[in-house]
Design a protein around this motif. Structure first.
Motif, PDB file in Angstrom:
ATOM      1  N   LYS A  12       0.460  -1.128  -0.208  1.00 12.44           N
ATOM      2  CA  LYS A  12      -0.053   0.272  -0.595  1.00 12.44           C
ATOM      3  C   LYS A  12       1.045   0.988   0.058  1.00 12.44           C
ATOM      4  O   LYS A  12       0.523   2.154  -0.187  1.00 12.44           O
ATOM      5  CB  LYS A  12      -1.342   0.233   0.942  1.00 12.44           C
ATOM      6  N   ARG A  13       2.021   1.452   0.861  1.00 10.74           N
ATOM      7  CA  ARG A  13       3.019   2.491   1.409  1.00 10.74           C
ATOM      8  C   ARG A  13       3.757   3.093  -0.704  1.00 10.74           C
ATOM      9  O   ARG A  13       3.844   3.203  -0.785  1.00 10.74           O
ATOM     10  CB  ARG A  13       3.969   2.315   2.204  1.00 10.74           C
ATOM     11  N   LYS A  16       1.179   3.897  -2.886  1.00  8.52           N
ATOM     12  CA  LYS A  16       0.741   5.236  -2.792  1.00  8.52           C
ATOM     13  C   LYS A  16       2.485   6.568  -2.999  1.00  8.52           C
ATOM     14  O   LYS A  16       1.804   7.677  -3.706  1.00  8.52           O
ATOM     15  CB  LYS A  16       0.345   5.954  -1.058  1.00  8.52           C
ATOM     16  N   GLY A  19       2.158   7.332  -6.347  1.00  9.23           N
ATOM     17  CA  GLY A  19       0.528   7.724  -7.402  1.00  9.23           C
ATOM     18  C   GLY A  19      -0.344   6.325  -7.497  1.00  9.23           C
ATOM     19  O   GLY A  19      -0.784   6.702  -8.427  1.00  9.23           O
ATOM     20  N   LYS A  20      -0.066   5.405  -8.139  1.00  9.11           N
ATOM     21  CA  LYS A  20      -1.188   4.002  -8.161  1.00  9.11           C
ATOM     22  C   LYS A  20      -2.398   3.577  -7.339  1.00  9.11           C
ATOM     23  O   LYS A  20      -2.009   3.933  -5.969  1.00  9.11           O
ATOM     24  CB  LYS A  20      -0.529   2.900  -8.550  1.00  9.11           C
ATOM     25  N   THR A  21      -3.232   3.843  -8.196  1.00 11.83           N
ATOM     26  CA  THR A  21      -4.725   3.882  -7.008  1.00 11.83           C
ATOM     27  C   THR A  21      -5.783   2.675  -7.414  1.00 11.83           C
ATOM     28  O   THR A  21      -5.261   1.593  -7.975  1.00 11.83           O
ATOM     29  CB  THR A  21      -5.719   4.914  -7.765  1.00 11.83           C
ATOM     30  N   TYR A  22      -6.194   2.379  -6.792  1.00 14.02           N
ATOM     31  CA  TYR A  22      -7.130   1.122  -6.439  1.00 14.02           C
ATOM     32  C   TYR A  22      -7.973   1.177  -7.919  1.00 14.02           C
ATOM     33  O   TYR A  22      -7.693   0.165  -8.477  1.00 14.02           O
ATOM     34  CB  TYR A  22      -8.056   1.502  -5.861  1.00 14.02           C
TER      35      TYR A  22
END
Length: 252
Positions: A12-13, A16, A19-22
């Motif tokens: 997750k870190r 983030k 800059g990658k999103t779900y």
């Protein structure tokens, strides 16, 4: 905390930080965003999906695991650290050599640096946490495979100037040289496909460099690959456009 949860938190870190999103994850895994959220909340990622996400991030599962275990290698320098490199050309030279896995004797044997001067420069890189200077002047890199300079940061600006004044001052017809320039009308979706292919090629470039890192220095050559795509029209063409015919590329 379980090891699995630590890996998911590290993932997750990293997402983030890049800059990658779900939405990016969902596309990579061919799932819905809701399914991705459930996977992360339950920490239930298969090895296949974990491998796919690491590919999306341009890193290996081992690198992600090391980060989860606190053995965090850096993926970027700060603005101030990059500026320090740019302000000291010899320091930047030694940094680039270190990133390309040159050994101490190769640096001083190739460039006009005394042994003492090179040690001082390596010590500065150690302070910046780019490397660890080991006994007998051995160099240990402290960056992960996905290390990259800050977008439009001091290093990129410096090399952009060199590209304009030096890199393109060639015919690109010599050994090991190639330049292609393509121009076409693409839809936004086709543009996005090309961007993914460019990112994939850049990852392959880095992978080949990783595979070659243990070859003797005289069998490796400094190679620079520049890939780019942008909606663009020559300014002389733009000036000939009729009023009101300009187009704005859609934002995401």
């Amino acid at each position: 905390m379980s090891q699995t949860q630590a890996i998911v938190d590290s993932l997750k870190r990293e997402l983030k930080a890049q800059g990658k999103t779900y939405a990016h994850v969902a596309k990579a895994l061919e799932l819905s965003e809701a399914s991705v959220k459930r996977l992360f909340s339950s920490a239930n990622l298969s090895l296949h999906r974990l491998d796919s996400l690491c590919e999306l991030l341009g890193m290996t599962v081992a690198e992600l695991t090391n980060k989860a275990q606190g053995q965090q290698a850096i993926s970027q320098l700060s603005q101030e650290q990059e500026q320090e490199l740019v302000d000291q050309p010899k320091l930047l030279l030694v940094a680039v050599c270190a990133l390309n896995r040159w050994q101490f004797h190769e640096i001083v044997g190739t460039y006009q640096l005394s042994g003492a001067e090179c040690v001082q420069l390596l010590a500065k890189l150690d302070r910046l946490r780019l490397i660890e200077l080991l006994p007998n002047n051995r160099i240990k890199l402290l960056v992960d495979r996905g290390f990259r300079w800050l977008p439009n940061g001091p290093i990129q600006q410096y090399f952009r100037q060199q590209i304009q004044s030096d890199y393109f001052a060639a015919d690109f017809d010599g050994p090991g040289e190639l330049m292609l320039f393509q121009n076409a009308m693409l839809s936004p979706s086709a543009n996005a496909i090309m961007q993914r292919k460019i990112e994939s090629l850049a990852r392959e470039f880095n992978q080949l460099a990783e595979e070659d890192k243990n070859l003797p220095l005289d069998e490796r050559f400094g190679s620079s690959l520049m890939l780019a795509i942008r909606p663009w029209e020559v300014q002389s063409f733009q000036r000939l456009r009729r009023p009101g015919t300009g187009k704005q590329f859609p934002t995401a």
